[in-house]
Write a protein that holds these residues in place. Structure first.
Motif, PDB file in Angstrom:
ATOM      1  N   GLU A 167      -8.090  36.204  -1.730  1.00 34.91           N
ATOM      2  CA  GLU A 167      -9.473  36.074  -1.262  1.00 34.91           C
ATOM      3  C   GLU A 167     -10.027  34.703  -1.612  1.00 34.91           C
ATOM      4  O   GLU A 167     -10.696  34.050  -0.800  1.00 34.91           O
ATOM      5  N   ILE A 168      -9.735  34.256  -2.813  1.00 37.13           N
ATOM      6  CA  ILE A 168     -10.192  32.931  -3.233  1.00 37.13           C
ATOM      7  C   ILE A 168      -9.468  31.842  -2.446  1.00 37.13           C
ATOM      8  O   ILE A 168     -10.079  30.848  -2.022  1.00 37.13           O
ATOM      9  N   ILE A 169      -8.184  32.026  -2.224  1.00 34.26           N
ATOM     10  CA  ILE A 169      -7.428  31.046  -1.448  1.00 34.26           C
ATOM     11  C   ILE A 169      -7.985  30.956  -0.029  1.00 34.26           C
ATOM     12  O   ILE A 169      -8.146  29.853   0.518  1.00 34.26           O
ATOM     13  N   ARG A 170      -8.320  32.093   0.564  1.00 34.76           N
ATOM     14  CA  ARG A 170      -8.911  32.081   1.906  1.00 34.76           C
ATOM     15  C   ARG A 170     -10.239  31.311   1.918  1.00 34.76           C
ATOM     16  O   ARG A 170     -10.542  30.587   2.872  1.00 34.76           O
ATOM     17  N   ALA A 171     -11.019  31.479   0.858  1.00 33.81           N
ATOM     18  CA  ALA A 171     -12.283  30.742   0.774  1.00 33.81           C
ATOM     19  C   ALA A 171     -12.029  29.236   0.709  1.00 33.81           C
ATOM     20  O   ALA A 171     -12.748  28.442   1.335  1.00 33.81           O
ATOM     21  N   LEU A 172     -11.011  28.842  -0.033  1.00 33.65           N
ATOM     22  CA  LEU A 172     -10.661  27.424  -0.112  1.00 33.65           C
ATOM     23  C   LEU A 172     -10.135  26.904   1.220  1.00 33.65           C
ATOM     24  O   LEU A 172     -10.386  25.746   1.584  1.00 33.65           O
ATOM     25  N   ILE A 173      -9.430  27.753   1.946  1.00 30.27           N
ATOM     26  CA  ILE A 173      -8.976  27.363   3.278  1.00 30.27           C
ATOM     27  C   ILE A 173     -10.178  27.072   4.179  1.00 30.27           C
ATOM     28  O   ILE A 173     -10.198  26.092   4.932  1.00 30.27           O
ATOM     29  N   GLU A 174     -11.203  27.909   4.079  1.00 28.35           N
ATOM     30  CA  GLU A 174     -12.427  27.708   4.859  1.00 28.35           C
ATOM     31  C   GLU A 174     -13.102  26.385   4.501  1.00 28.35           C
ATOM     32  O   GLU A 174     -13.829  25.809   5.320  1.00 28.35           O
ATOM     33  N   MET A 175     -12.855  25.910   3.290  1.00 30.71           N
ATOM     34  CA  MET A 175     -13.437  24.652   2.830  1.00 30.71           C
ATOM     35  C   MET A 175     -12.550  23.450   3.162  1.00 30.71           C
ATOM     36  O   MET A 175     -12.854  22.322   2.774  1.00 30.71           O
ATOM     37  N   GLY A 176     -11.454  23.703   3.866  1.00 31.64           N
ATOM     38  CA  GLY A 176     -10.638  22.594   4.355  1.00 31.64           C
ATOM     39  C   GLY A 176      -9.302  22.389   3.670  1.00 31.64           C
ATOM     40  O   GLY A 176      -8.545  21.486   4.047  1.00 31.64           O
ATOM     41  N   PHE A 177      -8.971  23.197   2.681  1.00 31.35           N
ATOM     42  CA  PHE A 177      -7.686  23.061   2.000  1.00 31.35           C
ATOM     43  C   PHE A 177      -6.622  23.911   2.701  1.00 31.35           C
ATOM     44  O   PHE A 177      -6.922  24.997   3.206  1.00 31.35           O
ATOM     45  N   ASN A 178      -5.386  23.415   2.733  1.00 34.44           N
ATOM     46  CA  ASN A 178      -4.301  24.236   3.276  1.00 34.44           C
ATOM     47  C   ASN A 178      -2.999  24.114   2.489  1.00 34.44           C
ATOM     48  O   ASN A 178      -1.980  24.679   2.869  1.00 34.44           O
ATOM     49  N   VAL A 179      -3.048  23.378   1.379  1.00 37.09           N
ATOM     50  CA  VAL A 179      -1.891  23.258   0.490  1.00 37.09           C
ATOM     51  C   VAL A 179      -2.345  23.626  -0.908  1.00 37.09           C
ATOM     52  O   VAL A 179      -3.383  23.138  -1.381  1.00 37.09           O
ATOM     53  N   PHE A 180      -1.563  24.468  -1.580  1.00 34.78           N
ATOM     54  CA  PHE A 180      -1.959  24.988  -2.889  1.00 34.78           C
ATOM     55  C   PHE A 180      -0.787  24.928  -3.866  1.00 34.78           C
ATOM     56  O   PHE A 180       0.372  25.071  -3.479  1.00 34.78           O
ATOM     57  N   GLY A 181      -1.110  24.727  -5.127  1.00 30.99           N
ATOM     58  CA  GLY A 181      -0.093  24.677  -6.172  1.00 30.99           C
ATOM     59  C   GLY A 181       0.039  26.020  -6.867  1.00 30.99           C
ATOM     60  O   GLY A 181      -0.965  26.625  -7.263  1.00 30.99           O
ATOM     61  N   GLU A 182       1.261  26.488  -7.009  1.00 31.37           N
ATOM     62  CA  GLU A 182       1.538  27.749  -7.696  1.00 31.37           C
ATOM     63  C   GLU A 182       2.594  27.526  -8.776  1.00 31.37           C
ATOM     64  O   GLU A 182       3.458  26.675  -8.636  1.00 31.37           O
ATOM     65  N   ASN A 183       2.510  28.341  -9.841  1.00 23.86           N
ATOM     66  CA  ASN A 183       3.404  28.166 -10.984  1.00 23.86           C
ATOM     67  C   ASN A 183       4.573  29.137 -11.031  1.00 23.86           C
ATOM     68  O   ASN A 183       5.557  28.875 -11.709  1.00 23.86           O
ATOM     69  N   ARG A 184       4.441  30.264 -10.327  1.00 26.53           N
ATOM     70  CA  ARG A 184       5.468  31.300 -10.441  1.00 26.53           C
ATOM     71  C   ARG A 184       5.948  31.731  -9.066  1.00 26.53           C
ATOM     72  O   ARG A 184       5.161  31.978  -8.154  1.00 26.53           O
ATOM     73  N   VAL A 185       7.256  31.875  -8.958  1.00 29.26           N
ATOM     74  CA  VAL A 185       7.868  32.252  -7.687  1.00 29.26           C
ATOM     75  C   VAL A 185       7.393  33.631  -7.245  1.00 29.26           C
ATOM     76  O   VAL A 185       6.988  33.828  -6.092  1.00 29.26           O
ATOM     77  N   ARG A 186       7.428  34.599  -8.148  1.00 30.06           N
ATOM     78  CA  ARG A 186       7.084  35.973  -7.774  1.00 30.06           C
ATOM     79  C   ARG A 186       5.643  36.077  -7.278  1.00 30.06           C
ATOM     80  O   ARG A 186       5.362  36.741  -6.273  1.00 30.06           O
ATOM     81  N   GLU A 187       4.727  35.416  -7.978  1.00 34.58           N
ATOM     82  CA  GLU A 187       3.318  35.469  -7.587  1.00 34.58           C
ATOM     83  C   GLU A 187       3.107  34.838  -6.217  1.00 34.58           C
ATOM     84  O   GLU A 187       2.408  35.396  -5.360  1.00 34.58           O
ATOM     85  N   ALA A 188       3.707  33.688  -5.992  1.00 41.56           N
ATOM     86  CA  ALA A 188       3.559  33.012  -4.698  1.00 41.56           C
ATOM     87  C   ALA A 188       4.192  33.839  -3.581  1.00 41.56           C
ATOM     88  O   ALA A 188       3.673  33.875  -2.454  1.00 41.56           O
ATOM     89  N   LYS A 189       5.285  34.503  -3.888  1.00 39.38           N
ATOM     90  CA  LYS A 189       5.974  35.329  -2.889  1.00 39.38           C
ATOM     91  C   LYS A 189       5.079  36.450  -2.395  1.00 39.38           C
ATOM     92  O   LYS A 189       5.056  36.775  -1.199  1.00 39.38           O
TER      93      LYS A 189
END
Length: 230
Positions: free
Chosen positions: A45-67
């Motif tokens: 939900e937070i990532i979607r909000a950031l997408i609405e603000m113009g971001f489309n690339v995000f940094g993640e620390n864990r494979v499982r979480e990003a998956k």
């Protein structure tokens, strides 16, 4: 989360952008500094909000979480910024568009081999331990030139730049010196023809110093999410 959390997030994002701009002006820089939101532990939900603000690339620390997150999101790119174990490389290549945290020759070789099987060329950054702290991952600065010579034959990885983290300290001179070390390495490698274009250094507490020292990508987590009660 409070009902007005999106407004608070927008305010935080704007403050970070203003800080980046001021740092660029102080450094007399007109080139772009890419802001990478670090969304580890944050909801889609937070990532979607950031997408609405113009971001489309995000940094993640864990494979499982990003998956798990990528199953719910479309038109989003994730970059791996945390320590990557070699046994997670296969999954990582399916999820991430770039791996910033290549911290050993063993890992780089594994990425190359897995990418060859997928018939892709994987973009990566080489992580440098500029603080010299034993608990941090990365190549020591003195190892880097030889590393690039050794790995120039790896055809299925594209080393696009360097990444590093400064010491967690209030000593600005120390932080600046560490970032300067990384910038000098970056410039030296380019002078030798390696065509690097990403210098990823600087986080919430030190990204202004990083920009002063030449960073063109800052990784921002806490500064975006302060006050959101999440």
């Amino acid at each position: 989360m409070p009902l007005d959390w999106k407004k608070k997030l927008q305010e935080n994002v704007q403050k970070v952008k203003e800080r980046v701009q001021k740092a660029k002006e102080a450094a007399k820089r007109k080139d772009e500094v890419f802001i990478l939101p670090v969304t580890k532990t944050k909801s889609t939900e937070i990532i979607r909000a950031l997408i609405e603000m113009g971001f489309n690339v995000f940094g993640e620390n864990r494979v499982r979480e990003a998956k798990e997150k990528i199953k719910e999101l479309s038109n989003v790119k994730f970059e791996m910024i945390g320590h990557l174990q070699t046994n997670k490389v296969k999954d990582a290549l399916d999820i991430f568009t770039r791996i910033q945290s290549v911290d050993s020759l063993k890992l780089l070789t594994e990425i190359n081999e897995r990418a060859a099987k997928k018939k892709i060329v994987m973009p990566v950054l080489v992580e440098i331990n500029i603080s010299g702290e034993s608990q941090k991952y990365g190549f020591l600065p003195g190892e880097v030139m030889n590393l690039f010579r050794v790995t120039s034959s790896l055809r299925f990885v594209n080393i696009e730049g360097l990444m590093g983290m400064a010491s967690l300290t209030n000593d600005t001179d120390k932080i600046r010196k560490e970032f300067s070390t990384l910038r000098i390495l970056y410039e030296r490698l380019n002078a030798e023809g390696y065509n690097l274009n990403v210098l990823s250094m600087g986080m919430t507490d030190d990204f202004e110093v990083a920009i002063m020292e030449g960073s063109n990508m800052v990784r921002i987590g806490r500064a975006f999410f302060e006050g959101l009660e999440i």
